[in-house]
Design a protein around this motif. Sequence first.
Motif, PDB file in Angstrom:
ATOM      1  N   GLU A 104       0.827  -1.208   0.000  1.00  0.00           N
ATOM      2  CA  GLU A 104       0.000   0.000   0.000  1.00  0.00           C
ATOM      3  C   GLU A 104       0.864   1.263   0.000  1.00  0.00           C
ATOM      4  O   GLU A 104       0.537   2.257   0.634  1.00  0.00           O
ATOM      5  CB  GLU A 104      -0.961  -0.007   1.190  1.00  0.00           C
ATOM      6  N   LYS A 128      -8.010  -2.383 -11.080  1.00  0.00           N
ATOM      7  CA  LYS A 128      -8.220  -1.864  -9.734  1.00  0.00           C
ATOM      8  C   LYS A 128      -8.311  -2.964  -8.673  1.00  0.00           C
ATOM      9  O   LYS A 128      -8.859  -2.755  -7.602  1.00  0.00           O
ATOM     10  CB  LYS A 128      -9.494  -1.034  -9.707  1.00  0.00           C
ATOM     11  N   VAL A 129      -7.738  -4.139  -8.935  1.00  0.00           N
ATOM     12  CA  VAL A 129      -7.751  -5.216  -7.948  1.00  0.00           C
ATOM     13  C   VAL A 129      -6.746  -4.853  -6.854  1.00  0.00           C
ATOM     14  O   VAL A 129      -5.545  -4.870  -7.069  1.00  0.00           O
ATOM     15  CB  VAL A 129      -7.404  -6.574  -8.595  1.00  0.00           C
ATOM     16  N   THR A 130      -7.267  -4.503  -5.683  1.00  0.00           N
ATOM     17  CA  THR A 130      -6.388  -3.995  -4.613  1.00  0.00           C
ATOM     18  C   THR A 130      -5.404  -5.046  -4.104  1.00  0.00           C
ATOM     19  O   THR A 130      -4.312  -4.688  -3.666  1.00  0.00           O
ATOM     20  CB  THR A 130      -7.206  -3.444  -3.416  1.00  0.00           C
ATOM     21  N   ASP A 131      -5.777  -6.321  -4.146  1.00  0.00           N
ATOM     22  CA  ASP A 131      -4.834  -7.362  -3.733  1.00  0.00           C
ATOM     23  C   ASP A 131      -3.580  -7.331  -4.602  1.00  0.00           C
ATOM     24  O   ASP A 131      -2.512  -7.752  -4.161  1.00  0.00           O
ATOM     25  CB  ASP A 131      -5.470  -8.751  -3.808  1.00  0.00           C
ATOM     26  N   THR A 133      -2.761  -4.278  -6.719  1.00  0.00           N
ATOM     27  CA  THR A 133      -2.215  -2.914  -6.751  1.00  0.00           C
ATOM     28  C   THR A 133      -1.541  -2.518  -5.440  1.00  0.00           C
ATOM     29  O   THR A 133      -0.644  -1.674  -5.450  1.00  0.00           O
ATOM     30  CB  THR A 133      -3.315  -1.884  -7.086  1.00  0.00           C
ATOM     31  N   ASN A 134      -1.936  -3.114  -4.320  1.00  0.00           N
ATOM     32  CA  ASN A 134      -1.281  -2.818  -3.042  1.00  0.00           C
ATOM     33  C   ASN A 134       0.125  -3.379  -2.973  1.00  0.00           C
ATOM     34  O   ASN A 134       0.957  -2.893  -2.214  1.00  0.00           O
ATOM     35  CB  ASN A 134      -2.089  -3.374  -1.865  1.00  0.00           C
ATOM     36  N   ASP A 149      -9.798 -11.151  -4.192  1.00  0.00           N
ATOM     37  CA  ASP A 149     -10.267 -10.757  -5.516  1.00  0.00           C
ATOM     38  C   ASP A 149      -9.228 -11.251  -6.525  1.00  0.00           C
ATOM     39  O   ASP A 149      -8.107 -10.751  -6.565  1.00  0.00           O
ATOM     40  CB  ASP A 149     -10.413  -9.226  -5.581  1.00  0.00           C
ATOM     41  N   LYS A 170       3.291   5.283  -8.833  1.00  0.00           N
ATOM     42  CA  LYS A 170       3.215   5.573  -7.401  1.00  0.00           C
ATOM     43  C   LYS A 170       4.294   6.567  -6.985  1.00  0.00           C
ATOM     44  O   LYS A 170       4.130   7.307  -6.054  1.00  0.00           O
ATOM     45  CB  LYS A 170       3.362   4.291  -6.592  1.00  0.00           C
TER      46      LYS A 170
END
Length: 186
Positions: A104, A128-131, A133-134, A149, A170
């Motif tokens: 993150e 946008k799959v946070t698992d 993108t984090n 996800d 980022k």
Amino acid sequence: MKLFAVVAFVAFASVQSVDYAFKCVTGAASAPADCTATGDDEAAAKLLAFCHGPNGDADNTYAEYGCDKCAQDVAGCMSCRSSDATTGCNTYEAPTFSFQCYLEGNATDCTPAVAIACFGPAKAYNGKVTDLTNGGCGTCATARTAASDAFELADCADCSKTLCNTSSAKVLVPFLAPLIAALFFL
């Protein structure tokens, strides 16, 4: 003369020492080595049978395995009593190292491991799959298995250096945000 022979035999018998043969691991790929401890009798010899090796802590620079106790005051070394003549008491363990990965956007300590492994989105990924993108510690395959996800492995990138899983987007966003805000108010 018989008395002299008996005294000589008793004296000779009491000075005899007994060897105890045992095994110790001496390295990563090697078979256990033959070791010997010597004592007044077998029980005493067994009490002197030791192996040594790294203590298993992460980032340990001590890497020697072998017979006998650790040399005194050697950091990272651990001795063990070898009570089993055939297998020894020390076993090879691959060294582990501490490292960090971005999770993150923050540097996060990972569980020490044999190899550094971080994951994050591939450069071309814009989902946008946070698992994904984090980002985080471990490999893409492991992250995908644990993800709530699902994401495609092709959308994920593995890397093997500490803090290697940050994307250029980022890095640029914190620098561009104030510039955009300043331009908005002009």
